[in-house]
Design an enzyme around this catalytic site. Structure first.
Site, PDB file in Angstrom:
ATOM      1  N   ASP A 139       0.833  -1.192   0.000  1.00  0.00           N
ATOM      2  CA  ASP A 139       0.000   0.000   0.000  1.00  0.00           C
ATOM      3  C   ASP A 139       0.873   1.250   0.000  1.00  0.00           C
ATOM      4  OD1 ASP A 139      -2.237  -1.606   0.134  1.00  0.00           O
ATOM      5  OD2 ASP A 139      -2.459  -1.414   2.306  1.00  0.00           O
ATOM      6  N   ARG A 140       0.277   2.340  -0.416  1.00  0.00           N
ATOM      7  CA  ARG A 140       1.026   3.597  -0.526  1.00  0.00           C
ATOM      8  C   ARG A 140       1.749   3.946   0.777  1.00  0.00           C
ATOM      9  NH1 ARG A 140      -1.418   9.484  -2.488  1.00  0.00           N
ATOM     10  NH2 ARG A 140       0.524  10.662  -2.231  1.00  0.00           N
TER      11      ARG A 140
END
Length: 324
Positions: A139-140
């Site tokens: 995820d970011r």
């Protein structure tokens, strides 16, 4: 040019709408996207076109023709990379928090892929044109070890290793509270949230098996804890969903119950202040990755050290313990 996928409906999946069945097979696309593709004739069931509301039956063969995305070529960009390992077939980086892995909606530039193409003369050409060499993602806001394929043979073999669960991944995660028992395993199905398609959730049916193991590394006054987490499957948001399900959401994760509202409920005033002032992202870090090299078969492992925000919070909490 289309990419063809074939699915065989299992007995436990029978009775679902076709668009929902396809959405359960692809966590990156919405039911409405599959509905459009069905209406456009990109989906066949047993070699026949049907409507999105068709109820799939056990044994049905579903053929999906996914259109390749159209758009400009990815322009390499000089983005800093923390490279842990590299040879002619693979590259391993320590991804910084806040970096998106590959281009997508709202992220046409500045992704890790842009930086990788600037660093490498080539990446594996298999898979999506917007995700060259990408065999798994973070995820970011998640930091840590990320593996990339540079050659096509490496890409294909790595996909097999991930499907066979032969890639071992360990994370460090900050959570609210103190899980009891202090180590254990959770095994559930994870699928799209029934009301919010942007979220995942533990579901009773129409999901994919997800297995997570955890142990408490340290806990501070039972208010917050640092966990070592091992995932035996690789579902979207798996650690975040499972920790939320256990009642111990990740610090800095408002999507799954770990935002500022939860922080303000902490009973210990100094710990509450630290979490509210220091936590700026979802505190999840891909700490270690182990596998056999996709070409040589040699066992390999890489670790990414704890990031600065992890260390700063740990030091501040230890100061609270020493000087209550």
């Amino acid at each position: 040019m289309n990419q063809e996928r074939i699915y065989r409906v299992q007995a436990q999946e029978a009775g679902q709408r076709l668009d929902l069945f396809l959405a359960s097979k692809d966590e990156e696309r919405s039911r409405s996207q599959f509905k459009k593709w069905i209406e456009a004739g990109r989906v066949q069931v047993n070699a026949r076109t049907v409507k999105p509301r068709y109820l799939v039956q056990a044994g049905d063969e579903v053929l999906l023709r996914v259109p390749q995305p159209q758009g400009p070529e990815i322009t390499p960009e000089p983005i800093p990379l923390d490279i842990l390992y590299e040879d002619e077939h693979i590259l391993v980086v320590n991804k910084a928090p806040g970096v998106v892995v590959h281009p997508g909606a709202g992220h046409a530039s500045g992704t890790l892929v842009h930086g990788l193409l600037n660093h490498c003369s080539r990446l594996a050409s298999q898979g999506s044109p917007l995700r060259p060499g990408i065999v798994h993602r973070l995820d970011r806001e998640t930091s840590g070890v990320l593996l990339v394929a540079k050659s096509d043979p490496a890409y294909l073999r790595l996909i097999e290793l991930f499907k066979e669960h032969r890639v071992r991944k360990r994370y460090l995660a900050w959570v609210y509270g103190r899980p009891r028992p202090e180590k254990g395993e959770i095994r559930t199905l994870i699928g799209r949230h029934p009301k919010d398609r942007k979220r995942m959730a533990v579901v009773d049916r129409n999901g994919k098996e997800a297995v997570t193991q955890w142990r408490v590394v340290t806990s501070w006054h039972d208010q917050v804890s640092l966990l070592e987490v091992r995932i035996l499957t690789g579902r979207t948001h798996q650690i975040r969903v499972h920790c939320h399900y256990l009642g111990h959401p990740l610090l800095g994760d408002p999507t799954y119950g770990g935002g500022r509202r939860r922080a303000r409920s902490l009973a210990h005033p100094r710990i509450r202040h630290l979490v509210l002032t220091q936590v700026q992202r979802t505190l999840l870090h891909a700490h270690r990755l182990e596998l056999e090299h996709p070409i040589s078969g040699i066992p390999m492992a890489w670790e990414a050290p704890e990031p600065e925000d992890f260390l700063s919070l740990r030091q501040a909490l230890e100061a609270v313990i020493r000087h209550p």
